[in-house]
Design an enzyme around this catalytic site. Structure first.
Site, PDB file in Angstrom:
ATOM      1  N   LYS A  53      50.320 -13.531  22.249  1.00  0.00           N
ATOM      2  CA  LYS A  53      50.048 -14.100  23.577  1.00  0.00           C
ATOM      3  C   LYS A  53      51.364 -14.427  24.287  1.00  0.00           C
ATOM      4  O   LYS A  53      51.511 -14.179  25.485  1.00  0.00           O
ATOM      5  CB  LYS A  53      49.158 -15.355  23.441  1.00  0.00           C
ATOM      6  CG  LYS A  53      47.724 -14.977  23.109  1.00  0.00           C
ATOM      7  CD  LYS A  53      46.846 -16.125  22.685  1.00  0.00           C
ATOM      8  CE  LYS A  53      45.484 -15.572  22.240  1.00  0.00           C
ATOM      9  NZ  LYS A  53      44.592 -16.574  21.668  1.00  0.00           N
ATOM     10  N   GLN A  97      44.623 -22.719  20.416  1.00  0.00           N
ATOM     11  CA  GLN A  97      44.340 -21.646  19.465  1.00  0.00           C
ATOM     12  C   GLN A  97      43.391 -22.171  18.370  1.00  0.00           C
ATOM     13  O   GLN A  97      43.698 -23.146  17.695  1.00  0.00           O
ATOM     14  CB  GLN A  97      45.652 -21.136  18.839  1.00  0.00           C
ATOM     15  CG  GLN A  97      45.481 -19.946  17.942  1.00  0.00           C
ATOM     16  CD  GLN A  97      44.944 -18.714  18.686  1.00  0.00           C
ATOM     17  OE1 GLN A  97      45.433 -18.354  19.748  1.00  0.00           O
ATOM     18  NE2 GLN A  97      43.921 -18.080  18.129  1.00  0.00           N
ATOM     19  N   ASP A 120      40.582 -19.637  28.851  1.00  0.00           N
ATOM     20  CA  ASP A 120      39.713 -18.949  27.887  1.00  0.00           C
ATOM     21  C   ASP A 120      38.287 -18.812  28.439  1.00  0.00           C
ATOM     22  O   ASP A 120      37.487 -18.052  27.903  1.00  0.00           O
ATOM     23  CB  ASP A 120      39.652 -19.731  26.563  1.00  0.00           C
ATOM     24  CG  ASP A 120      40.654 -19.198  25.538  1.00  0.00           C
ATOM     25  OD1 ASP A 120      40.972 -17.988  25.603  1.00  0.00           O
ATOM     26  OD2 ASP A 120      41.084 -19.971  24.665  1.00  0.00           O
TER      27      ASP A 120
END
Ligand code: NAP
Length: 282
Positions: A53, A97, A120
């Protein structure tokens, strides 16, 4: 033989467009776009995802802020960090995460991410907006699937779409996106009575089950479009999808491979969402 949908090539193409969007933003508003990536502990898979990422951020010109908390961090430590990032003007997107270490309550942490920074697309607010077909940050993996269908000129309107899997991060938002695009959508799961019959109805079949080579050729209608979200290991430890690619590819019109299909689109859509989050704030 089906057309193989090349997620890697599309992801590369999209990253160039996102980079252009980021450059334009910086020039217009004279500020950076920031993504905060929060990790706790040293889960090796999470470390790889976080690294990828951060690499993607570099590629498109987004400034990444990486926070790795120790494995034994308290709930309060993680919450205080996320609260500070929520208030921080330099941060347009916050990503926690998962999984967090088992002693932490991930849901409580995720709830602290403001809707506008929820890149997200996991929050109840963003999912609710998606259900109402309103502008929002959409979960990356299903949004990536929609971009693939669009790019390959696969018309969804009026088609029968079957989504196998109903998770909050893939199956449900996938079904809502397809419905918003005017498909007739069926969502299947572990309690579905006759899965094969349901799948055989599909013009567009999306597999998001998490079981290696679960969808076999006898479950696929001739000429269907098959999208494989799964990321599993086969009996030899090789990466594979939820679809038995070798047998299904001769029966369908389009298919995504694993690797090289949906996977590369997911992080790209995270970059897309971070740009969107910055633009929405303006
Ligand atoms: P998940 O939360 O485990 O959900 C799996 C879904 O499959 C559940 O809804 C489950 O039904 C259903 N299911 C399980 N066994 C079934 C069966 N025998 N028949 C019909 N349905 C069944 O998984 P997920 O997070 O959605 O992920 C799905 C897959 O996508 C995994 O392989 C994951 O690694 C992969 N993935 C890939 C990406 C990417 O970027 N490529 C991103 C996210 C996930 P119930 O609800 O009834 O239990």
């Amino acid at each position: 033989m089906a057309t193989i949908i090349d997620g890697k090539a599309l992801a590369a193409k999209m990253r160039l467009l996102i980079k252009q969007g980021v450059d334009d933003y910086k020039q217009k508003y004279n500020r950076e776009i920031g993504l905060a990536v929060v990790m706790a502990g040293d889960n090796p898979a999470s470390q790889v995802y976080v690294r990828n990422k951060i690499k993607a951020c570099e590629e498109v010109g987004i400034k990444s802020f990486s926070y790795t908390l120790p494995k034994n961090s308290s709930q309060n430590d993680v919450e205080e960090l996320v609260k500070a990032l929520a208030e921080d003007d330099k941060i347009n997107g916050i990503l926690v995460q998962l999984p967090l270490p088992a002693h932490l309550d991930a849901e409580k942490v995720l709830k602290l991410i403001p809707t506008a920074k929820d890149v997200d697309g996991f929050s109840a607010e963003n999912i609710g907006k998606l259900a109402m077909n309103e502008e929002c940050l959409v979960a990356c993996t299903p949004n990536g699937v929609m971009k693939m269908l669009e790019h390959y000129g696969i018309n969804v309107s009026g088609k029968r779409a079957v989504v196998v899997g109903r998770s909050n991060i893939v199956g449900k938002p996938m079904a809502m996106l397809l419905l918003n695009a005017d498909a007739t959508v069926t969502v299947c799961h572990s309690r579905t009575k006759n899965l094969k019959a349901e799948c055989l109805n599909a013009d567009i079949l999306i597999a998001a089950v998490g079981k290696a080579k679960f969808i076999t050729a006898d479950m696929v209608k001739e000429g269907a479009v098959v999208i494989d979200v799964g990321m599993n290991r086969d009996e030899n430890g090789k990466l594979c999808g939820d679809v038995d690619f070798e047998s299904v590819k001769d029966k369908c019109s389009y298919i995504t491979p694993v690797p090289g299909g949906v996977g590369p689109m997911t992080i790209t859509m995270l970059m897309y969402n971070t740009l969107q989050a910055a633009l929405f704030r303006r």
